[in-house]
Design a protein around this motif. Structure first.
Motif, PDB file in Angstrom:
ATOM      1  N   ILE A   1       4.916   3.243  -3.296  1.00 16.37           N
ATOM      2  CA  ILE A   1       3.522   3.216  -2.909  1.00 16.37           C
ATOM      3  C   ILE A   1       2.968   1.683  -2.754  1.00 16.37           C
ATOM      4  CG2 ILE A   1       2.649   3.613  -5.298  1.00 16.37           C
ATOM      5  CD1 ILE A   1       0.118   4.924  -4.130  1.00 16.37           C
ATOM      6  N   CYS A   2       1.950   1.439  -1.844  1.00 13.56           N
ATOM      7  CA  CYS A   2       1.573   0.031  -1.639  1.00 13.56           C
ATOM      8  C   CYS A   2       0.725  -0.427  -2.667  1.00 13.56           C
ATOM      9  CB  CYS A   2       0.898   0.014  -0.257  1.00 13.56           C
ATOM     10  SG  CYS A   2       1.596   0.459   1.156  1.00 13.56           S
ATOM     11  N   ALA A   3       0.614  -1.712  -2.625  1.00 17.63           N
ATOM     12  CA  ALA A   3      -0.449  -2.296  -4.016  1.00 17.63           C
ATOM     13  C   ALA A   3      -1.796  -1.905  -3.827  1.00 17.63           C
ATOM     14  CB  ALA A   3      -0.367  -3.955  -3.682  1.00 17.63           C
ATOM     15  N   GLU A   4      -2.243  -1.859  -2.632  1.00 18.13           N
ATOM     16  CA  GLU A   4      -3.788  -1.252  -2.240  1.00 18.13           C
ATOM     17  C   GLU A   4      -4.142  -0.048  -2.860  1.00 18.13           C
ATOM     18  OE1 GLU A   4      -1.514  -2.610  -0.153  1.00 18.13           O
ATOM     19  OE2 GLU A   4      -2.409  -3.664   1.411  1.00 18.13           O
ATOM     20  N   ARG A   5      -3.100   0.717  -2.645  1.00 20.46           N
ATOM     21  CA  ARG A   5      -3.426   2.160  -3.123  1.00 20.46           C
ATOM     22  C   ARG A   5      -3.121   2.142  -4.542  1.00 20.46           C
ATOM     23  NH1 ARG A   5       0.138   5.959   0.622  1.00 20.46           N
ATOM     24  NH2 ARG A   5       1.069   3.872   1.387  1.00 20.46           N
TER      25      ARG A   5
ATOM     26  N   TYR B   1      13.569  -3.223  -3.325  1.00 21.36           N
ATOM     27  CA  TYR B   1      14.384  -2.563  -2.208  1.00 21.36           C
ATOM     28  C   TYR B   1      13.909  -3.604  -0.975  1.00 21.36           C
ATOM     29  CZ  TYR B   1      15.422   1.143  -4.708  1.00 21.36           C
ATOM     30  OH  TYR B   1      16.081   2.044  -5.985  1.00 21.36           O
ATOM     31  N   SER B   2      12.709  -4.048  -0.920  1.00 23.04           N
ATOM     32  CA  SER B   2      12.119  -4.897   0.092  1.00 23.04           C
ATOM     33  C   SER B   2      12.021  -6.251  -0.126  1.00 23.04           C
ATOM     34  CB  SER B   2      10.573  -4.477   0.619  1.00 23.04           C
ATOM     35  OG  SER B   2       9.775  -4.835  -0.495  1.00 23.04           O
ATOM     36  N   ASN B   3      12.256  -6.646  -1.512  1.00 21.03           N
ATOM     37  CA  ASN B   3      11.933  -8.092  -1.583  1.00 21.03           C
ATOM     38  C   ASN B   3      10.650  -8.491  -1.392  1.00 21.03           C
ATOM     39  OD1 ASN B   3      12.392 -10.593  -3.157  1.00 21.03           O
ATOM     40  ND2 ASN B   3      13.291 -11.455  -1.108  1.00 21.03           N
ATOM     41  N   PHE B   4       9.599  -7.645  -1.143  1.00 19.11           N
ATOM     42  CA  PHE B   4       8.047  -7.989  -0.803  1.00 19.11           C
ATOM     43  C   PHE B   4       7.099  -7.624  -1.570  1.00 19.11           C
ATOM     44  CE2 PHE B   4       4.675  -7.863   2.209  1.00 19.11           C
ATOM     45  CZ  PHE B   4       4.992  -8.996   3.053  1.00 19.11           C
ATOM     46  N   GLN B   5       6.852  -8.680  -2.635  1.00 12.54           N
ATOM     47  CA  GLN B   5       5.749  -8.320  -3.588  1.00 12.54           C
ATOM     48  C   GLN B   5       4.579  -8.465  -3.126  1.00 12.54           C
ATOM     49  OE1 GLN B   5       8.235 -10.987  -4.059  1.00 12.54           O
ATOM     50  NE2 GLN B   5       9.898  -9.837  -4.795  1.00 12.54           N
ATOM     51  N   VAL B   6       3.632  -7.526  -3.148  1.00 11.28           N
ATOM     52  CA  VAL B   6       2.372  -7.437  -2.732  1.00 11.28           C
ATOM     53  C   VAL B   6       1.598  -7.196  -4.006  1.00 11.28           C
ATOM     54  CG1 VAL B   6       0.470  -6.596  -1.126  1.00 11.28           C
ATOM     55  CG2 VAL B   6       2.974  -6.355  -0.634  1.00 11.28           C
ATOM     56  N   GLY B   7       0.301  -7.990  -4.248  1.00 13.10           N
ATOM     57  CA  GLY B   7      -0.654  -8.026  -5.396  1.00 13.10           C
ATOM     58  C   GLY B   7      -2.083  -7.587  -4.697  1.00 13.10           C
TER      59      GLY B   7
ATOM     60  N   ASN C   1      -0.112  -3.528  -7.835  1.00 14.92           N
ATOM     61  CA  ASN C   1       1.000  -4.143  -7.066  1.00 14.92           C
ATOM     62  C   ASN C   1       1.705  -2.789  -6.330  1.00 14.92           C
ATOM     63  OD1 ASN C   1       2.610  -3.194  -9.188  1.00 14.92           O
ATOM     64  ND2 ASN C   1       1.937  -5.460  -9.879  1.00 14.92           N
ATOM     65  N   ASN C   2       2.724  -3.326  -5.598  1.00 16.04           N
ATOM     66  CA  ASN C   2       3.641  -2.189  -4.646  1.00 16.04           C
ATOM     67  C   ASN C   2       4.508  -1.596  -5.878  1.00 16.04           C
ATOM     68  OD1 ASN C   2       4.694  -4.742  -4.068  1.00 16.04           O
ATOM     69  ND2 ASN C   2       5.947  -4.052  -2.513  1.00 16.04           N
ATOM     70  N   GLN C   3       4.726  -0.416  -5.963  1.00 16.40           N
ATOM     71  CA  GLN C   3       5.715   0.241  -6.671  1.00 16.40           C
ATOM     72  C   GLN C   3       6.678   1.060  -5.860  1.00 16.40           C
ATOM     73  OE1 GLN C   3       5.821  -0.057 -10.264  1.00 16.40           O
ATOM     74  NE2 GLN C   3       4.214  -1.560 -10.174  1.00 16.40           N
ATOM     75  N   GLU C   4       7.868   0.388  -5.555  1.00 18.22           N
ATOM     76  CA  GLU C   4       8.789   1.092  -4.787  1.00 18.22           C
ATOM     77  C   GLU C   4       9.770   2.183  -5.236  1.00 18.22           C
ATOM     78  OE1 GLU C   4      10.833  -2.171  -2.761  1.00 18.22           O
ATOM     79  OE2 GLU C   4       9.087  -2.582  -1.576  1.00 18.22           O
ATOM     80  N   ASN C   5      10.481   3.088  -4.673  1.00 18.69           N
ATOM     81  CA  ASN C   5      11.299   3.929  -5.002  1.00 18.69           C
ATOM     82  C   ASN C   5      12.467   4.060  -4.050  1.00 18.69           C
ATOM     83  OD1 ASN C   5      12.160   6.962  -5.221  1.00 18.69           O
ATOM     84  ND2 ASN C   5      10.488   6.963  -6.937  1.00 18.69           N
TER      85      ASN C   5
ATOM     86  N   PRO D   1      -2.020 -13.979   6.429  1.00 21.68           N
ATOM     87  CA  PRO D   1      -2.479 -12.900   5.366  1.00 21.68           C
ATOM     88  C   PRO D   1      -1.774 -11.834   5.689  1.00 21.68           C
ATOM     89  CG  PRO D   1      -4.481 -14.088   6.638  1.00 21.68           C
ATOM     90  CD  PRO D   1      -3.203 -14.770   7.139  1.00 21.68           C
ATOM     91  N   ILE D   2      -1.616 -10.843   4.753  1.00 27.40           N
ATOM     92  CA  ILE D   2      -1.026  -9.685   5.529  1.00 27.40           C
ATOM     93  C   ILE D   2      -2.095  -8.711   5.341  1.00 27.40           C
ATOM     94  CG2 ILE D   2       1.631 -10.102   4.456  1.00 27.40           C
ATOM     95  CD1 ILE D   2       0.393  -7.536   2.495  1.00 27.40           C
ATOM     96  N   THR D   3      -2.170  -7.591   6.217  1.00 27.57           N
ATOM     97  CA  THR D   3      -3.210  -6.871   6.470  1.00 27.57           C
ATOM     98  C   THR D   3      -2.875  -5.391   5.872  1.00 27.57           C
ATOM     99  OG1 THR D   3      -2.271  -6.475   8.693  1.00 27.57           O
ATOM    100  CG2 THR D   3      -4.246  -7.785   8.450  1.00 27.57           C
ATOM    101  N   PRO D   4      -3.568  -4.528   5.326  1.00 28.46           N
ATOM    102  CA  PRO D   4      -3.171  -3.239   4.828  1.00 28.46           C
ATOM    103  C   PRO D   4      -2.472  -2.209   5.693  1.00 28.46           C
ATOM    104  CG  PRO D   4      -5.468  -3.662   4.511  1.00 28.46           C
ATOM    105  CD  PRO D   4      -4.949  -4.819   5.378  1.00 28.46           C
ATOM    106  N   CYS D   5      -1.701  -1.498   5.394  1.00 26.05           N
ATOM    107  CA  CYS D   5      -1.035  -0.447   6.374  1.00 26.05           C
ATOM    108  C   CYS D   5      -2.057   0.539   6.599  1.00 26.05           C
ATOM    109  CB  CYS D   5       0.221   0.082   5.613  1.00 26.05           C
ATOM    110  SG  CYS D   5      -0.061   1.415   4.453  1.00 26.05           S
ATOM    111  N   GLY D   6      -1.770   1.369   7.534  1.00 29.11           N
ATOM    112  CA  GLY D   6      -2.476   2.622   7.936  1.00 29.11           C
ATOM    113  C   GLY D   6      -3.093   3.391   6.933  1.00 29.11           C
TER     114      GLY D   6
END
Ligand code: THU
Length: 169
Positions: A78-82, A47-53, A67-71, A114-119
Motif C-alpha cells: 500500500i502507498c504512503a498516502e493511503r 522491492y521497489s527501493n522507492f521510499q515514499v513518506g 509511508n509505503n508498506q510493500e508486500n 515532486p512525485i504525484t499520488p497514484c490513481g
C-alpha cells in the motif's frame, strides 16, 4: 453517423498547480514536508527501493505520518498516502485532514521533482474531501520544485464520488 446529426462538443479541462521551492513555504508547510521526508526513512520498500513518506495536518494541529508498506505479493502493498490518510481517519475520525505533504526517496536521495499520488490514492483522498467537506491542500516535495495543489479534484477531473453513486439514472 451520429456526429453528422449535431456538432460534436469538446470539453477542455485545466488544472491549477502552484510551483515553488521549499524555502518559499511557510513554517507549517515546511514542517509538514520535513515530517513526510522523515517518514520515508521508515518505509518498507524492499522491492521497489522507492521510499515514499507522507504527513497529514489535522484540524487539531496534530501531524500524522506514514509511508509505503510493500508486500511480496505486489498488489497487497500500500502507498504512503493511503497508509497515512486511512490511519488518520481511523484514529481521529472527527478531525478534518486539512493539509498533506508527500516526499519520495530513492538511491540515497530525495527526488528532484515532486512525485504525484497514484490513481487509487487520488480516489481515497477524494473520499476524505467529500467525507469532511473540505478541500485537502497537498504539498508535493521535490528537491528542485514543490507543487502545491489546493484540492485532489485538480488531479482527478471527472471523478467518481458519492454524487455519482447517488444520482438516479
Ligand atoms: N508509492 C507511494 O507510496 N506513493 C505514490 O504516490 C507512488 C508510489 C509507492 C508504491 C510502491 O511501494 C513504490 O512507491 C513504487 O511504486
Amino acid at each position: 453517423m451520429y456526429h453528422k446529426l449535431r456538432p460534436m462538443e469538446q470539453i477542455n479541462l485545466s488544472t491549477k498547480i502552484v510551483v515553488c521551492v521549499y524555502e518559499e513555504l511557510n513554517e507549517i508547510e515546511k514542517k509538514l514536508i520535513d515530517v513526510a521526508k522523515e517518514a520515508c526513512q521508515r518505509a518498507y520498500a524492499i522491492y521497489s527501493n522507492f521510499q515514499v513518506g507522507s504527513a497529514i495536518l489535522l484540524e487539531n494541529k496534530e501531524i500524522i505520518s506514514g509511508n509505503n508498506q510493500e508486500n511480496a505479493a505486489f498488489p497487497s502493498g500500500i502507498c504512503a498516502e493511503r497508509t497515512t490518510l486511512l490511519y488518520a481517519n481511523s484514529r481521529y475520525p472527527d478531525e478534518k485532514p486539512v493539509m498533506m505533504a508527500i516526499a519520495a526517496h530513492t538511491n540515497d536521495s530525495f527526488t528532484d521533482q515532486p512525485i504525484t499520488p497514484c490513481g487509487a490514492c487520488r480516489q481515497v483522498i477524494l473520499e476524505a474531501e467529500n467525507r469532511y467537506k473540505i478541500p485537502i491542500r497537498i504539498l508535493l516535495y521535490g528537491k528542485n520544485q514543490v507543487y502545491i495543489i489546493e484540492s485532489i479534484k485538480d488531479l482527478l477531473p471527472l471523478s467518481f464520488g458519492e454524487l455519482q453513486l447517488n444520482a438516479s439514472v
